[in-house]
Design an enzyme around this catalytic site. Sequence first.
Site, short mmCIF file in Angstrom:
data_model
loop_
_atom_site.label_atom_id
_atom_site.label_comp_id
_atom_site.label_asym_id
_atom_site.label_seq_id
_atom_site.Cartn_x
_atom_site.Cartn_y
_atom_site.Cartn_z
N GLU A 248 -4.65 16.99 9.08
CA GLU A 248 -3.71 15.99 8.77
C GLU A 248 -2.77 16.93 7.74
OE1 GLU A 248 -4.51 11.41 9.63
OE2 GLU A 248 -5.20 12.09 7.87
N TYR B 285 5.74 7.92 10.16
CA TYR B 285 4.79 8.33 9.45
C TYR B 285 5.17 9.86 8.31
CZ TYR B 285 0.82 6.01 11.58
OH TYR B 285 -0.06 4.85 12.06
N ARG C 166 0.91 15.24 13.98
CA ARG C 166 1.88 14.61 13.07
C ARG C 166 2.23 15.52 11.84
NH1 ARG C 166 -2.18 10.85 13.95
NH2 ARG C 166 -4.05 11.00 12.32
N ASP C 167 2.99 14.67 10.81
CA ASP C 167 3.01 15.30 9.50
C ASP C 167 3.55 16.63 9.37
OD1 ASP C 167 1.48 13.01 9.04
OD2 ASP C 167 -0.24 14.00 8.90
N ASP D 48 0.35 8.79 1.55
CA ASP D 48 0.83 10.20 1.32
C ASP D 48 2.19 10.21 0.61
OD1 ASP D 48 -0.93 10.15 3.21
OD2 ASP D 48 -0.06 10.85 4.95
N LEU E 141 1.07 -1.14 0.04
CA LEU E 141 -0.01 0.08 0.08
C LEU E 141 0.77 1.26 -0.06
CD1 LEU E 141 -3.26 0.89 1.79
CD2 LEU E 141 -1.30 2.23 2.46
N LEU E 142 0.39 2.24 -0.84
CA LEU E 142 1.22 3.57 -0.89
C LEU E 142 -0.01 4.63 -0.30
CD1 LEU E 142 2.37 5.27 -3.89
CD2 LEU E 142 0.53 6.17 -2.87
C1 FRU Z 1 -2.66 10.80 6.13
C2 FRU Z 1 -1.99 10.08 7.44
C3 FRU Z 1 -1.01 11.00 8.12
C4 FRU Z 1 0.08 9.93 8.70
C5 FRU Z 1 0.13 8.83 7.62
C6 FRU Z 1 0.26 7.62 8.14
O1 FRU Z 1 -3.05 9.76 5.17
O2 FRU Z 1 -2.95 9.60 8.24
O3 FRU Z 1 -1.51 11.87 9.11
O4 FRU Z 1 1.23 10.54 8.93
O5 FRU Z 1 -1.05 9.00 6.63
O6 FRU Z 1 0.61 6.88 6.99
#
Ligand code: FRU
Length: 472
Positions: free
Chosen positions: A220, A106, A165-166, A47, A44-45
């Site tokens: 996110e 992540y 996150r992110d 972000d 799975l791909l």
């Molecule tokens: C968005 C997300 C991000 C997180 C990542 C985990 O699709 O939920 O917030 O860092 O995917 O794979």
Amino acid sequence: MSWTKAERYRSLRDVSALEMETLRTKTAASPWRFGYHIQPPTGLLNDPNGFTYYNGEYHMFYQWFPLGPVHGLKHWYHVTSPDLVTWTDRGVALVPETTEDSHGAYSGSGFVKDGELHVMYTGNHRTDDWTRHASQVIGVLRDGKIERRNVAIPDVPAGYTEHFRDPKVWLEDGVYYAVVGAQRENETGCVVLYRSTDLDDWTFLGEIETGLDPFGYMWECPDVFELNGQHVLVFSPQGIEPDGHRYHNIYQSGFLIGKLDVETLTFTHGTFEELDFGFDFYAPQTTEQDGRRVLVGWMGLPEIEYPTDRFGWAHALTLPRVLTIEEGMLKQRPVAEMTTLRQDTFLDASGTSVSVATPDRYELELKTDGSDFSLDLLQVENESLVIRYDAAAGELTIDRTNAGEPFATEFGTTRTKAIHVTSLHVFIDSSSVECFVNDGEAVATLRVFPSELEKQLRYEGATASLTGWTYQ
Ligand code: FRU
């Protein structure tokens, strides 16, 4: 198939070459594989991550669970390109194997410092009782692998949950800033800002105040940049209810245009707009090179089963789009380099009715006189994706009710946008459709899973010219 925790949290390090080969073979046997999109070799791909121009090439990473079409232990996969359209696989760049990222490396972003490509990403850790802990980690790309440099932000500040996150990093007047997507303790979403001069010590500046409060339970993948003299804040809010033609996907992705003041931590802005009115778009990220701001999104959404799951893989990244603000409007156009992928012209026609057999992968330009039309794509027998324009209502509808193998139907099978249409620019790659309207005024991205390979295009309506190019 349901996956156990142990199966989901297996690292690539524990997988034999033979098992990987079996997964690769299963994936390669799938119908609906892409020709010119970034797609996972297996698994799975999700972000796009660390999108950066460095050493004469674009570097793109993506969230990757290698072992199947589920959200398991996230690694970072790496691809590079000189031109944003032909990509070379560089393999896995980040295997999560420290305490901080024990349950996933992540999403995060990239930037260049001292001649090296750096990334900042979220370490997702779970304790034995499955309590989440988020930290923000900095790494450096060396010999194709991301080496950990330091844990920049070890803990979530008071007032926020572990949904934190992110990080997206940028450099301004010699100072590094990072925005992070967050959830307040009262379970509403927001974006917070950090600052650092050396990448070691990061100061929590606080929350960026917007006029959207409350607006969903989590934001996110934030991104902040300057564009044509204004600031743009992109983020993906979760928990927004459908409203008229808007917000019909499980989660949204959109932007605010305005002005960010990093001293007062305020962002004054216009209305929140979705980036894409298709069914399958989420968590985009941008980079800038030579004054051009380019956005790539995830062509997929969480918590939805896709027909490729049974072949052991899921999703792709979108085509790169150039962003500009023109007369206050955000425009998104496919990068000009796409034209280098054009091969034969399989369609060059004008009139009110056109029908032609189509290749698996192609680009289509349609220009109309502005009245009603109906365009059937990926048509097989009684099955097709219908793009319909109603000039009196000023509405463009994308209808995938009967467009092949159904999926995600609980979120509806049509999407509509209020817009006066005079042109469409469509890219088809076997199971994806990216439809740019009126030279970048709107975009719809979606997946379609036709049941057969031989397909047709049928156009009826407004006097139009249609040009189509085969892609490999
Ligand atoms: C968005 C997300 C991000 C997180 C990542 C985990 O699709 O939920 O917030 O860092 O995917 O794979």
